[in-house]
Design a protein around this motif. Sequence first.
Motif, short mmCIF file in Angstrom:
data_model
loop_
_atom_site.label_atom_id
_atom_site.label_comp_id
_atom_site.label_asym_id
_atom_site.label_seq_id
_atom_site.Cartn_x
_atom_site.Cartn_y
_atom_site.Cartn_z
N VAL A 13 -6.86 -0.82 6.38
CA VAL A 13 -6.13 -1.46 5.28
C VAL A 13 -7.07 -1.66 4.10
CG1 VAL A 13 -4.54 -2.63 6.87
CG2 VAL A 13 -6.63 -3.80 6.11
N LEU B 214 -0.45 3.27 13.01
CA LEU B 214 0.11 1.99 12.58
C LEU B 214 0.04 0.95 13.69
CD1 LEU B 214 1.46 4.11 10.50
CD2 LEU B 214 3.00 2.21 10.02
N VAL C 238 -1.45 1.02 4.35
CA VAL C 238 -2.15 1.36 5.59
C VAL C 238 -2.62 2.81 5.50
CG1 VAL C 238 -0.02 2.05 6.78
CG2 VAL C 238 -2.01 1.30 8.12
N SER D 121 2.61 5.83 2.53
CA SER D 121 2.26 4.42 2.71
C SER D 121 1.49 3.81 1.56
CB SER D 121 1.46 4.25 4.01
OG SER D 121 0.23 4.93 3.95
N LEU E 224 3.13 -4.44 7.39
CA LEU E 224 2.58 -3.52 8.39
C LEU E 224 3.49 -3.45 9.62
CD1 LEU E 224 -1.23 -4.37 8.26
CD2 LEU E 224 -0.21 -2.15 7.82
N ALA F 38 -3.22 -0.84 13.73
CA ALA F 38 -3.29 -1.97 12.78
C ALA F 38 -2.57 -3.18 13.33
CB ALA F 38 -2.67 -1.55 11.44
#
Length: 250
Positions: free
Chosen positions: A188, A232, A182, A178, A205, A235
Amino acid sequence: MTWPAPVRLTPRVTLVGSGSLGFGLTDAHDSHVYLLDGVTDAVLVDAGCGLASARIAANVRACLGARPVSRIYLTHAHADHAGGAADLAEQLGATVLALAPAAAIVATADEEASGLRTARQAGVYPEGLRPAPVPVTPADPGDVAVGKVTLEVHPTPGHAAGHCCFSVRDAGTRTLFSGDLVFSRGRVAVLATADSDLRELDRSLRAMAALAPDVLLPGHGTPVLREAHTHLQTAVSHLDRAELPPGLLS
């Protein structure tokens, strides 16, 4: 000094470089540098800052023996990820690839566009960090073969112009490299730079979360070796509440 050994993370991936925001394998200013071994071919994801390129190359040789690395794929042009591209390309005989916007920056060692000049003046990088120009082949989105596995290139702007992630599906497991899009726990890295774009970050994202990766290998911090999709989704949950996910160092 005694250098730490490379760290095998998965059957295909070994960490061969890592700085102070990670495992401390090489120079403190290095991003994570990953070796993807497809048996009949091998590539690197990112190149570190260039201050410990010889050590990274030695780690690669310790893993591969006489087998070569054909390519170095860059997630983006920031110095901690791309500053060592010229040195590693020369030491390993590898071709450097990046998405077109990042390729143009790295090829010319443009310290203004990469943000290196400003970061060095702020004391983030030492004066001796001066990346050299290197030929860079623009990478196309989509699939590329790495021996027995397929690497997919995903444009993911937001953290920086020309940022991309890479994914590999092997033996039923999807691994996501990534970069700085992320990190573990859904964190982040948003910078005060002209090419850091929150709307693009949101889209990128969500696109990577939709891949539902099993393994998350970020540019810094802790790799996630199972159920990475939950990190993920963390986020994305912040984005759904119109909140910025927590920062890398939080």
